[in-house]
Design an enzyme around this catalytic site. Structure first.
Site, PDB file in Angstrom:
ATOM      1  N   ASP A  54       0.806  -1.212   0.000  1.00  0.00           N
ATOM      2  CA  ASP A  54       0.000   0.000   0.000  1.00  0.00           C
ATOM      3  C   ASP A  54       0.848   1.275   0.000  1.00  0.00           C
ATOM      4  O   ASP A  54       0.469   2.278  -0.587  1.00  0.00           O
ATOM      5  CB  ASP A  54      -0.949   0.002   1.200  1.00  0.00           C
ATOM      6  CG  ASP A  54      -2.130  -0.946   1.003  1.00  0.00           C
ATOM      7  OD1 ASP A  54      -2.293  -1.473  -0.119  1.00  0.00           O
ATOM      8  OD2 ASP A  54      -2.888  -1.145   1.968  1.00  0.00           O
ATOM      9  N   ASN A 126      -4.196   9.418   0.999  1.00  0.00           N
ATOM     10  CA  ASN A 126      -4.626   9.056   2.354  1.00  0.00           C
ATOM     11  C   ASN A 126      -4.878  10.274   3.224  1.00  0.00           C
ATOM     12  O   ASN A 126      -5.976  10.489   3.682  1.00  0.00           O
ATOM     13  CB  ASN A 126      -3.581   8.165   3.031  1.00  0.00           C
ATOM     14  CG  ASN A 126      -3.897   6.698   2.885  1.00  0.00           C
ATOM     15  OD1 ASN A 126      -4.814   6.326   2.174  1.00  0.00           O
ATOM     16  ND2 ASN A 126      -3.132   5.857   3.553  1.00  0.00           N
TER      17      ASN A 126
END
Length: 173
Positions: A54, A126
């Site tokens: 990720d 994010n």
């Protein structure tokens, strides 16, 4: 079809399933461009594959920020929320068109720190964090789409997308 492949760690090149993926794409007529840390995406591919976990996906998303280029995460580690696809499954999905593009929100910030390393990456998939470096509290002035928010007095501030908040939730179980 032009497929760019961003590889977070060069030792992934030793993974036979990744080499098989590259071979399948090339044999099917795809133009494949390999990218590594520090490279920039100069051409406009039809798709960017992010090979790693990720964290690699988050870095790869910065390479295409502001452009209409989908990113597919190819997991070479254990668990991947954003990088959930195995290399052995990816070529067939791409070549058959058997995949779905999921739109995710990205944050864009105007950062005025005077530090070119920080100011050069104004996008985040994010979150952005602002935190103090000394003992004093911060007075953080923020706005969203030009609308000024109240000044935040705190140790720091986290501004998160739904992807980022989901990642935090998964991290804590």
């Amino acid at each position: 079809m032009i497929v760019a492949i961003y590889i977070g760690k060069k030792d992934a090149l030793r993974d036979p399933s990744l080499m098989e993926l590259v071979s399948e794409l090339k044999e099917s007529g795809c133009l494949v461009k390999m990218l590594f840390e520090g490279d920039f995406l100069e051409d406009v591919p039809d798709m960017l594959l992010s090979v790693g976990g990720d964290g690699t996906f988050l870095y790869a998303s910065k390479l295409v920020a502001g452009r209409d280029i989908p990113v597919m995460g190819v997991n070479t580690g254990r668990l991947g929320f954003l990088s959930e696809n195995r290399a052995s499954d990816v070529a067939q999905a791409i070549l058959s068109g058997d995949y779905m593009v999921e739109n995710r929100a990205m944050l864009q910030a105007e950062i005025v720190s005077g530090n070119p390393e920080i100011d050069s990456w104004p996008y985040a998939l994010n979150e952005f964090t602002v935190h103090r470096s000394g003992a004093a509290m911060l007075g953080i002035q923020a706005s969203i789409d030009g609308v000024l928010l109240p000044t935040y007095w705190a140790d720091g501030l986290v501004i998160s997308t739904s992807s980022g908040s989901t990642a935090y939730s998964l991290s804590v179980g």
